[in-house]
Design a protein around this motif. Structure first.
Motif, short mmCIF file in Angstrom:
data_model
loop_
_atom_site.label_atom_id
_atom_site.label_comp_id
_atom_site.label_asym_id
_atom_site.label_seq_id
_atom_site.Cartn_x
_atom_site.Cartn_y
_atom_site.Cartn_z
N HIS A 76 45.03 43.38 35.93
CA HIS A 76 46.39 43.90 35.83
C HIS A 76 46.33 45.42 35.73
O HIS A 76 45.78 45.97 34.77
N GLU A 77 46.86 46.09 36.74
CA GLU A 77 46.91 47.55 36.73
C GLU A 77 48.08 48.00 35.85
O GLU A 77 49.19 47.48 35.96
N LYS A 78 47.80 48.96 34.97
CA LYS A 78 48.83 49.45 34.05
C LYS A 78 49.17 50.89 34.43
O LYS A 78 48.29 51.75 34.45
N PRO A 79 50.42 51.18 34.75
CA PRO A 79 50.82 52.54 35.12
C PRO A 79 50.40 53.56 34.06
O PRO A 79 50.60 53.35 32.86
N GLY A 80 49.78 54.65 34.52
CA GLY A 80 49.36 55.69 33.59
C GLY A 80 48.00 55.45 32.97
O GLY A 80 47.50 56.29 32.22
N HIS A 81 47.36 54.30 33.28
CA HIS A 81 46.04 53.99 32.73
C HIS A 81 45.03 53.92 33.86
O HIS A 81 45.25 53.25 34.87
N ALA A 82 43.90 54.58 33.69
CA ALA A 82 42.87 54.57 34.72
C ALA A 82 42.12 53.25 34.74
O ALA A 82 41.62 52.81 35.78
N THR A 83 42.04 52.57 33.58
CA THR A 83 41.30 51.32 33.48
C THR A 83 42.27 50.14 33.44
O THR A 83 43.19 50.12 32.62
N PRO A 84 42.11 49.17 34.35
CA PRO A 84 43.01 48.02 34.35
C PRO A 84 42.72 47.07 33.19
O PRO A 84 41.69 47.19 32.51
N GLU A 85 43.60 46.13 32.98
CA GLU A 85 43.42 45.10 31.96
C GLU A 85 42.84 43.87 32.64
O GLU A 85 43.31 43.44 33.69
N PHE A 86 41.79 43.29 32.03
CA PHE A 86 41.12 42.12 32.59
C PHE A 86 41.35 40.90 31.69
O PHE A 86 41.39 41.03 30.47
N ARG A 87 41.45 39.76 32.31
CA ARG A 87 41.49 38.50 31.56
C ARG A 87 40.69 37.47 32.35
O ARG A 87 40.91 37.30 33.55
N THR A 88 39.76 36.80 31.67
CA THR A 88 38.89 35.82 32.33
C THR A 88 39.17 34.44 31.78
O THR A 88 39.22 34.25 30.56
N VAL A 89 39.39 33.47 32.66
CA VAL A 89 39.66 32.09 32.25
C VAL A 89 38.72 31.15 33.00
O VAL A 89 38.23 31.47 34.08
N ALA A 90 38.47 30.00 32.39
CA ALA A 90 37.67 28.95 33.02
C ALA A 90 38.60 27.86 33.50
O ALA A 90 39.64 27.60 32.88
N ILE A 91 38.24 27.22 34.59
CA ILE A 91 39.03 26.11 35.13
C ILE A 91 38.23 24.84 34.90
O ILE A 91 37.25 24.58 35.60
N PRO A 92 38.58 24.04 33.90
CA PRO A 92 37.79 22.85 33.55
C PRO A 92 37.71 21.86 34.71
O PRO A 92 38.66 21.69 35.48
N VAL A 93 36.57 21.20 34.83
CA VAL A 93 36.39 20.16 35.84
C VAL A 93 36.89 18.85 35.26
O VAL A 93 36.44 18.44 34.18
N PRO A 94 37.85 18.18 35.91
CA PRO A 94 38.37 16.92 35.37
C PRO A 94 37.27 15.89 35.16
O PRO A 94 36.29 15.85 35.92
N ASP A 95 37.42 15.05 34.14
CA ASP A 95 36.44 14.01 33.85
C ASP A 95 36.25 13.11 35.07
O ASP A 95 37.21 12.72 35.73
N GLY A 96 34.99 12.78 35.32
CA GLY A 96 34.68 11.87 36.41
C GLY A 96 34.59 12.53 37.77
O GLY A 96 34.34 11.85 38.77
N MET A 97 34.79 13.83 37.82
CA MET A 97 34.71 14.55 39.10
C MET A 97 33.52 15.51 39.08
O MET A 97 33.25 16.16 38.08
N GLY A 98 32.81 15.57 40.20
CA GLY A 98 31.67 16.46 40.27
C GLY A 98 32.05 17.92 40.39
O GLY A 98 31.25 18.81 40.13
N GLY A 99 33.29 18.16 40.77
CA GLY A 99 33.78 19.53 40.92
C GLY A 99 35.29 19.50 41.07
O GLY A 99 35.90 18.43 41.12
N VAL A 100 35.88 20.67 41.15
CA VAL A 100 37.33 20.76 41.34
C VAL A 100 37.60 20.95 42.83
O VAL A 100 37.15 21.93 43.42
N PRO A 101 38.33 20.02 43.47
CA PRO A 101 38.62 20.16 44.90
C PRO A 101 39.35 21.48 45.19
O PRO A 101 40.14 21.96 44.37
#
Length: 202
Positions: free
Chosen positions: A45-70
């Motif tokens: 997320h770029e913030k006006p007036g700030h040289a450094t953007p804001e970062f947010r990292t999330v994980a996407i859980p793999v549903p039970d019984g699935m080898g991966g997320v389609p």
């Protein structure tokens, strides 16, 4: 001052490269422990007036019984997240398996980068756990590259009309664009989403 198109591409490439380095370190550690890591998404997320953007990292859980997320579920989940959070850039990394020229399958790291101005790039790199370390092969595409007309998972998170406006580009939507949009619409929204979880690193 607004960035030029080249400056924006270089900025997105730099963020994508740093994100990829982090993921490779974590993926290598997990591989040595016999574990997997879920798909990881970083929003910028770029913030006006700030040289450094804001970062947010999330994980996407793999549903039970699935080898991966389609891919269609990943795409829908990320699009929903982007609709709520309005990121300026998204970075995605995930493990996958690919056929090794008829000699079975092998693990590969896939990464994508997409920003609001229309920058699109992806990365594919095979790897193999080897004792106390991980062997990384050369990227299959030579590094980060433009996918061209190929659909990326992150494409659904951004409006192409918005990207054209930000680039001052009046090119009309192509037949391929319309076909990809119709294909996404045929998947019920509830089947395109899994919950997101905050990852340990921002």
């Amino acid at each position: 001052m607004a960035r030029s198109r080249i400056q924006q591409i270089e900025r997105t490439l730099g963020m994508a490269t740093r994100f990829l380095d982090e993921v490779r370190t974590d993926l290598g550690r997990a591989a040595l422990e016999g574990a997997d890591i879920p798909p990881r998404l970083r929003s910028v997320h770029e913030k006006p007036g700030h040289a450094t953007p804001e970062f947010r990292t999330v994980a996407i859980p793999v549903p039970d019984g699935m080898g991966g997320v389609p891919p269609e579920i990943l795409s829908g989940t990320i699009a929903r997240y982007a609709h709520t959070k309005k990121p300026d850039c998204l970075l995605l990394a995930m493990e996958a398996e690919m056929d090794a020229d008829g000699q079975g399958s092998r693990q590969v790291l896939i990464a994508e980068a997409r920003d609001r101005t229309g920058t699109r790039m992806y990365w594919m790199q095979p790897y193999s756990p080897a004792g106390s370390h991980v062997d990384w092969d050369e990227p299959l595409t030579g590094g980060w590259c433009d996918p061209g007309e190929a659909e990326m998972i992150l494409d659904a998170a951004f409006s192409r009309a918005e990207a054209r406006a930000l680039r001052d580009d009046d090119a009309p939507r192509t037949t391929a664009d319309e076909a990809r949009r119709d294909a996404r619409r045929q998947t019920p929204q509830q089947d395109r989403e899994v919950p997101l979880a905050v990852a340990g690193r921002d």
